[in-house]
Design a protein around this motif. Structure first.
Motif, PDB file in Angstrom:
ATOM      1  N   ILE A 163       0.811  -1.220   0.000  1.00 12.33           N
ATOM      2  CA  ILE A 163       0.000   0.000   0.000  1.00 12.33           C
ATOM      3  C   ILE A 163       0.850   1.278   0.000  1.00 12.33           C
ATOM      4  O   ILE A 163       0.379   2.333  -0.391  1.00 12.33           O
ATOM      5  CB  ILE A 163      -1.004   0.023   1.168  1.00 12.33           C
ATOM      6  CG1 ILE A 163      -0.284   0.100   2.496  1.00 12.33           C
ATOM      7  CG2 ILE A 163      -1.912  -1.188   1.134  1.00 12.33           C
ATOM      8  CD1 ILE A 163      -1.252   0.266   3.648  1.00 12.33           C
ATOM      9  N   GLY A 164       2.096   1.168   0.441  1.00 11.07           N
ATOM     10  CA  GLY A 164       2.982   2.331   0.413  1.00 11.07           C
ATOM     11  C   GLY A 164       3.212   2.855  -0.991  1.00 11.07           C
ATOM     12  O   GLY A 164       3.648   3.988  -1.177  1.00 11.07           O
ATOM     13  N   HIS A 165       2.911   2.027  -1.983  1.00 15.16           N
ATOM     14  CA  HIS A 165       3.195   2.430  -3.363  1.00 15.16           C
ATOM     15  C   HIS A 165       1.938   2.745  -4.166  1.00 15.16           C
ATOM     16  O   HIS A 165       1.971   2.766  -5.403  1.00 15.16           O
ATOM     17  CB  HIS A 165       4.100   1.390  -4.039  1.00 15.16           C
ATOM     18  CG  HIS A 165       5.352   1.195  -3.247  1.00 15.16           C
ATOM     19  ND1 HIS A 165       6.313   2.178  -3.144  1.00 15.16           N
ATOM     20  CD2 HIS A 165       5.729   0.199  -2.413  1.00 15.16           C
ATOM     21  CE1 HIS A 165       7.259   1.766  -2.315  1.00 15.16           C
ATOM     22  NE2 HIS A 165       6.927   0.582  -1.850  1.00 15.16           N
ATOM     23  N   MET A 166       0.831   3.004  -3.455  1.00 19.63           N
ATOM     24  CA  MET A 166      -0.319   3.588  -4.137  1.00 19.63           C
ATOM     25  C   MET A 166       0.082   5.000  -4.531  1.00 19.63           C
ATOM     26  O   MET A 166       0.659   5.734  -3.721  1.00 19.63           O
ATOM     27  CB  MET A 166      -1.511   3.705  -3.180  1.00 19.63           C
ATOM     28  CG  MET A 166      -2.105   2.391  -2.789  1.00 19.63           C
ATOM     29  SD  MET A 166      -3.720   2.686  -2.031  1.00 19.63           S
ATOM     30  CE  MET A 166      -3.217   3.236  -0.457  1.00 19.63           C
ATOM     31  N   PRO A 175      10.218  11.500  -5.501  1.00 18.90           N
ATOM     32  CA  PRO A 175      10.631  10.165  -5.948  1.00 18.90           C
ATOM     33  C   PRO A 175      10.573   9.141  -4.807  1.00 18.90           C
ATOM     34  O   PRO A 175      10.874   9.467  -3.661  1.00 18.90           O
ATOM     35  CB  PRO A 175      12.074  10.368  -6.420  1.00 18.90           C
ATOM     36  CG  PRO A 175      12.512  11.689  -5.915  1.00 18.90           C
ATOM     37  CD  PRO A 175      11.295  12.489  -5.565  1.00 18.90           C
ATOM     38  N   CYS A 176      10.171   7.930  -5.160  1.00 17.04           N
ATOM     39  CA  CYS A 176      10.045   6.852  -4.181  1.00 17.04           C
ATOM     40  C   CYS A 176      11.126   5.799  -4.460  1.00 17.04           C
ATOM     41  O   CYS A 176      11.597   5.686  -5.591  1.00 17.04           O
ATOM     42  CB  CYS A 176       8.655   6.238  -4.312  1.00 17.04           C
ATOM     43  SG  CYS A 176       8.312   4.917  -3.143  1.00 17.04           S
ATOM     44  N   ASN A 177      11.461   5.018  -3.432  1.00 21.26           N
ATOM     45  CA  ASN A 177      12.468   3.956  -3.605  1.00 21.26           C
ATOM     46  C   ASN A 177      12.075   2.921  -4.650  1.00 21.26           C
ATOM     47  O   ASN A 177      12.921   2.210  -5.181  1.00 21.26           O
ATOM     48  CB  ASN A 177      12.684   3.213  -2.279  1.00 21.26           C
ATOM     49  CG  ASN A 177      13.408   4.080  -1.283  1.00 21.26           C
ATOM     50  OD1 ASN A 177      14.194   4.948  -1.663  1.00 21.26           O
ATOM     51  ND2 ASN A 177      13.131   3.871  -0.007  1.00 21.26           N
ATOM     52  N   CYS A 178      10.782   2.827  -4.948  1.00 17.60           N
ATOM     53  CA  CYS A 178      10.318   1.807  -5.903  1.00 17.60           C
ATOM     54  C   CYS A 178      10.558   2.239  -7.347  1.00 17.60           C
ATOM     55  O   CYS A 178      10.338   1.463  -8.266  1.00 17.60           O
ATOM     56  CB  CYS A 178       8.839   1.524  -5.688  1.00 17.60           C
ATOM     57  SG  CYS A 178       7.756   2.865  -6.230  1.00 17.60           S
ATOM     58  N   GLY A 179      10.957   3.502  -7.535  1.00 19.77           N
ATOM     59  CA  GLY A 179      11.194   3.984  -8.894  1.00 19.77           C
ATOM     60  C   GLY A 179      10.092   4.903  -9.406  1.00 19.77           C
ATOM     61  O   GLY A 179      10.274   5.579 -10.406  1.00 19.77           O
ATOM     62  N   LYS A 180       8.935   4.887  -8.729  1.00 21.21           N
ATOM     63  CA  LYS A 180       7.848   5.785  -9.136  1.00 21.21           C
ATOM     64  C   LYS A 180       7.994   7.121  -8.377  1.00 21.21           C
ATOM     65  O   LYS A 180       8.912   7.324  -7.601  1.00 21.21           O
ATOM     66  CB  LYS A 180       6.486   5.178  -8.792  1.00 21.21           C
ATOM     67  CG  LYS A 180       6.228   3.820  -9.422  1.00 21.21           C
ATOM     68  CD  LYS A 180       4.723   3.503  -9.380  1.00 21.21           C
ATOM     69  CE  LYS A 180       4.172   3.394  -7.968  1.00 21.21           C
ATOM     70  NZ  LYS A 180       2.868   3.952  -7.784  1.00 21.21           N
ATOM     71  N   THR A 181       7.033   8.000  -8.602  1.00 16.91           N
ATOM     72  CA  THR A 181       6.970   9.230  -7.808  1.00 16.91           C
ATOM     73  C   THR A 181       5.569   9.364  -7.212  1.00 16.91           C
ATOM     74  O   THR A 181       4.616   8.789  -7.730  1.00 16.91           O
ATOM     75  CB  THR A 181       7.241  10.494  -8.661  1.00 16.91           C
ATOM     76  OG1 THR A 181       6.237  10.581  -9.677  1.00 16.91           O
ATOM     77  CG2 THR A 181       8.616  10.472  -9.299  1.00 16.91           C
ATOM     78  N   GLY A 182       5.476  10.128  -6.128  1.00 15.51           N
ATOM     79  CA  GLY A 182       4.179  10.442  -5.549  1.00 15.51           C
ATOM     80  C   GLY A 182       3.491   9.285  -4.850  1.00 15.51           C
ATOM     81  O   GLY A 182       2.271   9.288  -4.671  1.00 15.51           O
ATOM     82  N   CYS A 183       4.263   8.280  -4.414  1.00 15.25           N
ATOM     83  CA  CYS A 183       3.679   7.144  -3.686  1.00 15.25           C
ATOM     84  C   CYS A 183       3.248   7.584  -2.283  1.00 15.25           C
ATOM     85  O   CYS A 183       3.805   8.528  -1.718  1.00 15.25           O
ATOM     86  CB  CYS A 183       4.698   6.024  -3.533  1.00 15.25           C
ATOM     87  SG  CYS A 183       5.130   5.203  -5.068  1.00 15.25           S
ATOM     88  N   LEU A 184       2.283   6.843  -1.703  1.00 14.94           N
ATOM     89  CA  LEU A 184       1.818   7.113  -0.338  1.00 14.94           C
ATOM     90  C   LEU A 184       3.004   7.191   0.635  1.00 14.94           C
ATOM     91  O   LEU A 184       3.031   8.011   1.540  1.00 14.94           O
ATOM     92  CB  LEU A 184       0.837   6.013   0.096  1.00 14.94           C
ATOM     93  CG  LEU A 184       0.185   6.190   1.468  1.00 14.94           C
ATOM     94  CD1 LEU A 184      -0.737   7.410   1.474  1.00 14.94           C
ATOM     95  CD2 LEU A 184      -0.586   4.937   1.872  1.00 14.94           C
TER      96      LEU A 184
HETATM   97 ZN   LIG Z   1       6.753   3.692  -4.355  1.00 15.54          ZN
END
Ligand SMILES: [Zn+2]
Length: 318
Positions: A163-166, A175-184
């Motif tokens: 859910i952290g990556h919604m 930027p998020c550690n998963c490579g996306k941006t704007g994650c929860l």
């Molecule tokens: Zn993320």
């Protein structure tokens, strides 16, 4: 003959271990360092050795150990215990479950660590045996575990309940550690709260948090403390953080209709200061009938949730 379950919670710095009986009593709880050298190749051997030593020490026969339930932070194939990737540990395409099984001669079940924490809270903590539960961990990152109709949800390839990556900020998000941006996670983790407080200083230059921000020492705990003392920067940041968290949980709740939402992790130490506005935010976004069914609670097991969940995984699969 008394039976025992072994819970293992593998983290980037330590592996937490516990021997637990069927009524949930912890016989021994201990930890060993996580050896991440050589892509974490020696971890199964280290765990196996630690288990053997402890069984000797507790005078427990290996036959009394029903199995091992292990959690790892990453993408896990729960049917086989195969780890696709666990970045903090160095594992990539690592056949962890089978290796540990052959080293110990015991049945092994593996799941994502956040899922095990949810199972643990549901067995002996705040979940109180809920059939439908969302566990949210607000720490350095944001983790989640979902129990639906009494089962942990893993999904098609092990990414359910991440859910952290919604995505909660459509454009211009951090930027998020998963490579996306704007994650929860970028908005509501301890790290996210600090990041947002720094940004807000431009709007609230006389905030009591200015010196901590200038010294790069600000923590999310200080933001909560400042808010309780009426600091406008802190109040504004937390209002934003809790609003988006309530919105996200309300959207999840439409799919899951949970009876229980358990909030854990370092940020949850703020207690009612967090939960009270979070309930309000949730209620304002959730379907009224969905919200009626839901109670919010703070996680109770702290760092033990993972090993307790691991033991429970064995108990329920035995
Ligand atoms: Zn993320």
């Amino acid at each position: 003959m008394e039976k025992f379950f072994l819970g293992a919670d593998i983290g980037g710095t330590t592996v937490k271990l516990a021997v637990i009986n069927s009524s949930g009593e912890i016989k021994k709880k201990w930890e060993i360092p996580t050896n991440t050298d050589n892509q974490g190749a020696s971890i199964p051997e280290d765990i196996s050795q630690a288990i053997n030593e402890t069984l000797d020490e507790l005078h427990i026969d290996k036959d009394q150990l029903v199995g091992i339930g292990a959690g790892a932070p990453g993408f896990v194939d729960t049917d086989t215990g195969y780890i696709h990737e666990a970045v903090n540990i160095g594992w990539k395409n690592f056949d962890f479950g089978n290796i540990l099984k052959s080293l110990t001669g015991l049945p092994v079940w593996v799941d994502n660590d956040a899922n095990l924490a949810a199972l643990g809270e549901n067995w002996l903590g705040a979940g109180e045996g809920a059939e439908n539960l969302i566990a949210v961990t607000l720490g350095t990152g944001v983790g989640g575990g979902i129990i639906s109709n009494g089962q942990i949800i893993n999904g098609a390839n092990g990414t359910a309940a991440e859910i952290g990556h919604m995505t909660v900020v459509k454009e211009g998000g951090a930027p998020c550690n998963c490579g996306k941006t704007g994650c929860l996670e970028t908005e509501t983790s301890a790290t996210g709260i600090v990041r947002k407080a720094k940004l807000a200083l431009a709007d609230f230059p006389s905030s009591s948090l200015k010196s901590s921000i200038d010294q790069q020492s600000l923590t999310s705990k200080e933001v909560f403390e400042a808010a309780s003392n009426g600091d406008e920067l802190a109040e504004s940041v937390l209002e934003d953080v809790i609003d988006v968290l309530g919105l996200s949980i309300a959207n999840l709740a439409i799919a899951l209709n949970p009876e229980k939402i358990v909030v854990g992790g370092g940020v949850s130490q703020a207690g009612e200061q967090l939960l009270r506005p979070l309930r309000d935010s949730y209620q304002s976004y959730a379907l009224a009938r969905t919200a009626e069914a839901t109670t919010f609670d703070l996680a109770r097991l702290g760092n033990d949730a993972g090993v307790i969940g691991g033991a429970y995984l064995v108990k329920k699969n035995q």
